[in-house]
Write a protein that holds these residues in place. Structure first.
Motif: not given
Length: 412
Positions: A240-246
């Motif tokens: 789970r993460t709120t980082a910008d995976l894109l």
């Protein structure tokens, strides 16, 4: 009726080094350098990994633990003509030397470093350096295991994929791509790597599903990153993460995703697909009764930590890519059956209700349905290898896209 699909196109992005990347971005053992030769290196502390090319043959030298060893393939080291470029790639624990020109990148030599260097150690990776003209993250020789990234706002068509390395499953990793539904062009967005909950290090796990859930990303993946055919085991983890995976590169902490396999005699699970339905969670996956004999299954529950087995098609023996799709108001399960070369469709209890009428490429292409306005795309892959004969199985494949002839079946 489900739409009928016809071939629309193929794409094969191949990059030894991710364009514009650098070694400073490397957070897992997936790095590469290229140049004209005659010598290329990757260095971390006193450990030195070298590719050499003398104009006629290419080989590897490894210096670690105060010892230098030379690794030259008897069958594949020699080039048929002078190479225009030389490459050195670290993928997992495997080090490869490649040459290009005339023709594509070909693997000329490879060595497994697992008994010499702990390439997954994050401190070792942070010290990785090179003076090569081009150095950065390892890209891919092919793409497979494509899934739609769900829950993305703005109508973008995003896909997760397995970026194939120069060898078996432990040389691959997860990447994210954007697909142009008109031109079928693919744009590489990012690479995603994983920490394991039960051991140190950074891993290139893959066969992944990415889902936007509220303010965070859920990333479910299969632990193929250190697969060992002598002691085979595969499970599923969840990040789970709120980082910008894109954008860029990411190393995510994971926890086990316990998938129920009661009564299945399972020795491994993989290919997770997550759906938050009106009644809770649905999870499609693959269960194996041995390596490699496997079938689709579905679990359900109020949370991802409280799942029970909903159904399993245990009569199938080489069927994977379990995919949940909301078709005309009902949840269906799609899969890819290598034996019968077809895409069966099931209800949630894994009772077959039909099949996609679509071309079936080689290998076991996943049935990824992508709605595009009032039509559909079916995004899959094939088993076409890359990199020459030395790497063996695992360098596939082409991205194979089919387009719906008609689309009168609802999707969400």
């Amino acid at each position: 009726m489900l739409p009928r699909f016809v071939p629309a196109g193929r794409r094969r992005p191949v990059d030894l080094v991710v364009p514009g990347s650098s070694l400073a971005e490397v957070c897992a053992p997936y790095a590469a350098v290229t140049g004209p030769g005659p010598r290329l290196e990757l260095r971390s502390g006193d450990d030195l990994l070298v590719a050499r090319y003398d104009g006629a043959a290419a080989w590897l030298e490894v210096t670690a633990g105060g010892r230098t060893s030379r690794h030259r393939s008897r069958r594949f080291a020699r080039t048929e003509a002078p190479a225009r470029a030389v490459g050195l790639a670290l993928t997992g624990t495997h080090l490869s030397v490649l040459t290009r020109g005339p023709g594509p990148w070909l693997v000329r030599g490879r060595v497994d470093l697992r008994d010499r260097v702990d390439t997954r150690d994050e401190a070792w990776l942070a010290r990785l350096r090179s003076d090569a003209p081009v150095a950065g993250r390892f890209g891919q020789l092919g793409l497979r295991d494509l899934r739609r990234v769900d829950g993305v706002p703005g109508g973008r068509v995003l896909l997760s994929a397995t970026s194939a390395g120069p060898g078996f499953f432990d040389t691959a990793h997860t990447s994210l791509w954007e697909l142009d539904p008109e031109t079928l062009g693919l744009t590489h967005l990012s690479d995603v790597f994983f920490r394991r909950p039960d051991r140190p290090g950074a891993y290139g796990d893959h066969a992944t599903h990415v889902l936007r859930d509220g303010d965070e990303w859920l990333v479910a993946t299969s632990t193929w990153g250190d697969f060992d055919r002598r002691r085979p085991t595969v499970g599923v983890t969840l990040a789970r993460t709120t980082a910008d995976l894109l954008n860029g590169t990411h190393l995510l902490d994971t926890e086990p995703l316990a998938l129920p396999v009661d009564g299945l005699g399972s020795v491994g699970v993989w290919d997770p697909h997550l759906v938050r339905s009106e009644d809770g969670w649905l999870v499609g996956f693959v269960s194996a009764t041995r390596f490699f004999r496997f079938h689709p299954a579905v679990a359900a529950g109020p949370t991802l930590g409280d799942l029970t087995l909903r159904g399993a098609a245990t009569d199938l023996t080489q069927t994977e890519g379990t995919t949940l799709a909301h078709l005309d108001g009902a949840w269906r399960v799609l899969a890819s059956d290598k034996v019968r070369r077809r895409y069966p469709v099931f209800d949630l209890d894994l009772r077959e209700t039909g099949a996609l009428e679509a071309p079936y490429p080689t290998n076991i292409p996943w049935p990824t349905l992508v709605p595009t306005g009032d039509s559909w795309l079916l995004v899959g892959f094939n088993g076409r290898p890359s990199g020459g004969p030395l790497p063996g199985y695992g360098t596939h494949g082409d991205v194979v896209v089919a387009r719906a002839v008609h689309a009168d079946y609802g999707v969400s």
